[in-house]
Design a protein around this motif. Structure first.
Motif, PDB file in Angstrom:
ATOM      1  N   TYR A  38       0.812  -1.136   0.089  1.00 21.48           N
ATOM      2  CA  TYR A  38      -0.105   0.180   0.010  1.00 21.48           C
ATOM      3  C   TYR A  38       0.964   1.132  -0.017  1.00 21.48           C
ATOM      4  N   LYS A  39       2.005   1.279   0.824  1.00 25.65           N
ATOM      5  CA  LYS A  39       2.791   2.333   0.901  1.00 25.65           C
ATOM      6  C   LYS A  39       3.398   2.742  -0.472  1.00 25.65           C
ATOM      7  N   MET A  40       3.689   1.404  -1.154  1.00 25.35           N
ATOM      8  CA  MET A  40       4.426   1.580  -2.551  1.00 25.35           C
ATOM      9  C   MET A  40       3.712   2.180  -3.730  1.00 25.35           C
ATOM     10  N   GLY A  41       2.025   2.582  -3.224  1.00 27.27           N
ATOM     11  CA  GLY A  41       1.098   3.014  -4.219  1.00 27.27           C
ATOM     12  C   GLY A  41       0.346   2.073  -4.678  1.00 27.27           C
ATOM     13  N   LEU A  42       0.218   0.582  -4.311  1.00 28.22           N
ATOM     14  CA  LEU A  42      -0.608  -0.098  -4.626  1.00 28.22           C
ATOM     15  C   LEU A  42      -1.993   0.061  -4.069  1.00 28.22           C
ATOM     16  N   SER A  43      -3.071  -0.099  -4.993  1.00 30.81           N
ATOM     17  CA  SER A  43      -4.562  -0.021  -4.387  1.00 30.81           C
ATOM     18  C   SER A  43      -4.931  -1.452  -3.648  1.00 30.81           C
ATOM     19  N   ALA A  44      -5.946  -1.426  -3.050  1.00 33.29           N
ATOM     20  CA  ALA A  44      -6.468  -2.618  -2.558  1.00 33.29           C
ATOM     21  C   ALA A  44      -6.552  -3.607  -3.661  1.00 33.29           C
ATOM     22  N   GLU A  45      -7.118  -3.171  -4.559  1.00 31.65           N
ATOM     23  CA  GLU A  45      -7.593  -3.964  -5.853  1.00 31.65           C
ATOM     24  C   GLU A  45      -6.283  -4.447  -6.536  1.00 31.65           C
ATOM     25  N   GLU A  46      -5.160  -3.730  -6.608  1.00 29.78           N
ATOM     26  CA  GLU A  46      -3.812  -4.170  -7.187  1.00 29.78           C
ATOM     27  C   GLU A  46      -3.310  -5.181  -6.385  1.00 29.78           C
ATOM     28  N   ILE A  47      -3.415  -5.273  -4.917  1.00 29.08           N
ATOM     29  CA  ILE A  47      -2.785  -5.962  -4.175  1.00 29.08           C
ATOM     30  C   ILE A  47      -3.404  -7.500  -4.137  1.00 29.08           C
ATOM     31  N   VAL A  48      -4.766  -7.386  -4.250  1.00 27.74           N
ATOM     32  CA  VAL A  48      -5.460  -8.667  -4.519  1.00 27.74           C
ATOM     33  C   VAL A  48      -5.010  -9.402  -5.773  1.00 27.74           C
ATOM     34  N   LYS A  49      -4.740  -8.332  -7.065  1.00 29.04           N
ATOM     35  CA  LYS A  49      -4.064  -9.137  -8.085  1.00 29.04           C
ATOM     36  C   LYS A  49      -2.670  -9.596  -7.770  1.00 29.04           C
ATOM     37  N   GLU A  50      -1.893  -9.155  -7.023  1.00 28.02           N
ATOM     38  CA  GLU A  50      -0.679  -9.743  -6.707  1.00 28.02           C
ATOM     39  C   GLU A  50      -0.644 -10.602  -5.986  1.00 28.02           C
ATOM     40  N   ILE A  51      -1.558 -10.940  -4.925  1.00 27.60           N
ATOM     41  CA  ILE A  51      -1.682 -11.818  -3.886  1.00 27.60           C
ATOM     42  C   ILE A  51      -3.278 -12.570  -4.271  1.00 27.60           C
ATOM     43  N   PRO A  52      -3.318 -13.316  -5.470  1.00 25.54           N
ATOM     44  CA  PRO A  52      -4.705 -13.616  -5.835  1.00 25.54           C
ATOM     45  C   PRO A  52      -5.539 -14.553  -4.554  1.00 25.54           C
ATOM     46  N   HIS A  53      -4.788 -14.957  -3.677  1.00 26.38           N
ATOM     47  CA  HIS A  53      -5.666 -16.054  -2.794  1.00 26.38           C
ATOM     48  C   HIS A  53      -6.347 -15.258  -1.765  1.00 26.38           C
ATOM     49  N   LEU A  54      -6.096 -13.683  -1.809  1.00 20.93           N
ATOM     50  CA  LEU A  54      -6.690 -12.996  -0.765  1.00 20.93           C
ATOM     51  C   LEU A  54      -8.002 -12.326  -1.412  1.00 20.93           C
ATOM     52  N   LEU A  56     -10.833  -9.107  -1.422  1.00 20.16           N
ATOM     53  CA  LEU A  56     -10.774  -7.428  -1.257  1.00 20.16           C
ATOM     54  C   LEU A  56     -11.326  -7.342   0.222  1.00 20.16           C
ATOM     55  N   ALA A  57     -12.245  -8.038   0.864  1.00 20.39           N
ATOM     56  CA  ALA A  57     -12.467  -7.811   2.271  1.00 20.39           C
ATOM     57  C   ALA A  57     -11.294  -7.831   3.122  1.00 20.39           C
ATOM     58  N   GLN A  58     -10.286  -9.089   2.857  1.00 21.05           N
ATOM     59  CA  GLN A  58      -9.339  -9.234   3.662  1.00 21.05           C
ATOM     60  C   GLN A  58      -8.317  -8.284   3.591  1.00 21.05           C
ATOM     61  N   VAL A  59      -7.808  -7.779   2.127  1.00 17.56           N
ATOM     62  CA  VAL A  59      -7.079  -6.699   2.136  1.00 17.56           C
ATOM     63  C   VAL A  59      -7.648  -5.363   3.025  1.00 17.56           C
ATOM     64  N   TYR A  60      -8.856  -4.946   2.718  1.00 18.24           N
ATOM     65  CA  TYR A  60      -9.408  -3.847   3.258  1.00 18.24           C
ATOM     66  C   TYR A  60      -9.219  -3.926   4.867  1.00 18.24           C
ATOM     67  N   ALA A  61      -9.551  -5.410   5.278  1.00 18.55           N
ATOM     68  CA  ALA A  61      -9.394  -5.396   6.816  1.00 18.55           C
ATOM     69  C   ALA A  61      -7.985  -5.129   7.253  1.00 18.55           C
ATOM     70  N   ALA A  62      -6.852  -5.815   6.605  1.00 22.28           N
ATOM     71  CA  ALA A  62      -5.422  -5.464   6.825  1.00 22.28           C
ATOM     72  C   ALA A  62      -5.216  -3.902   6.629  1.00 22.28           C
ATOM     73  N   LEU A  63      -5.834  -3.314   5.703  1.00 21.71           N
ATOM     74  CA  LEU A  63      -5.564  -1.516   5.619  1.00 21.71           C
ATOM     75  C   LEU A  63      -6.148  -1.193   6.955  1.00 21.71           C
ATOM     76  N   ALA A  64      -7.272  -1.496   7.126  1.00 21.31           N
ATOM     77  CA  ALA A  64      -7.948  -0.950   8.199  1.00 21.31           C
ATOM     78  C   ALA A  64      -6.951  -1.202   9.554  1.00 21.31           C
ATOM     79  N   TYR A  65      -6.334  -2.419   9.934  1.00 20.12           N
ATOM     80  CA  TYR A  65      -5.435  -2.604  10.974  1.00 20.12           C
ATOM     81  C   TYR A  65      -4.520  -1.662  10.942  1.00 20.12           C
TER      82      TYR A  65
END
Length: 94
Positions: A38-54, A56-65
């Motif tokens: 996220y700090k490198m500029g990736l959006s939540a959607e891009e992170i899911v593409k990078e780590i496809p077994h996650l 979007l809800a999991q990524v947003y939960a991690a970002l909220a944390y």
């Protein structure tokens, strides 16, 4: 009918997994990893593409944390970066 998910269950930690760092439950993916992407500029959607077994809800939960514990996680990221640089310098010395 869709099953409701308690978002508090999406992030967990255990001393046996990554030394107790917060992770996305049921995966080995740390919140620190999501925060770094996220700090490198990736959006939540891009992170899911990078780590496809996650999801979007999991990524947003991690970002909220991350945002709720930003000082702690940023400090951990800085420590990890400094340690990587130290090890790289030590390796180059050989």
């Amino acid at each position: 009918m869709q099953t409701q998910v308690n978002i508090g269950t999406l992030i967990s930690s255990s001393p046996e997994i990554h030394g107790g760092c917060p992770i996305i439950t049921g995966t080995g993916v740390t919140v620190r990893r999501i925060a770094a992407d996220y700090k490198m500029g990736l959006s939540a959607e891009e992170i899911v593409k990078e780590i496809p077994h996650l999801t979007l809800a999991q990524v947003y939960a991690a970002l909220a944390y991350y945002h709720a514990n930003q000082v702690e996680i940023d400090s951990d990221l800085a420590f990890q970066q400094a340690e990587a640089e130290r090890l790289e310098a030590e390796y180059k010395a050989f």
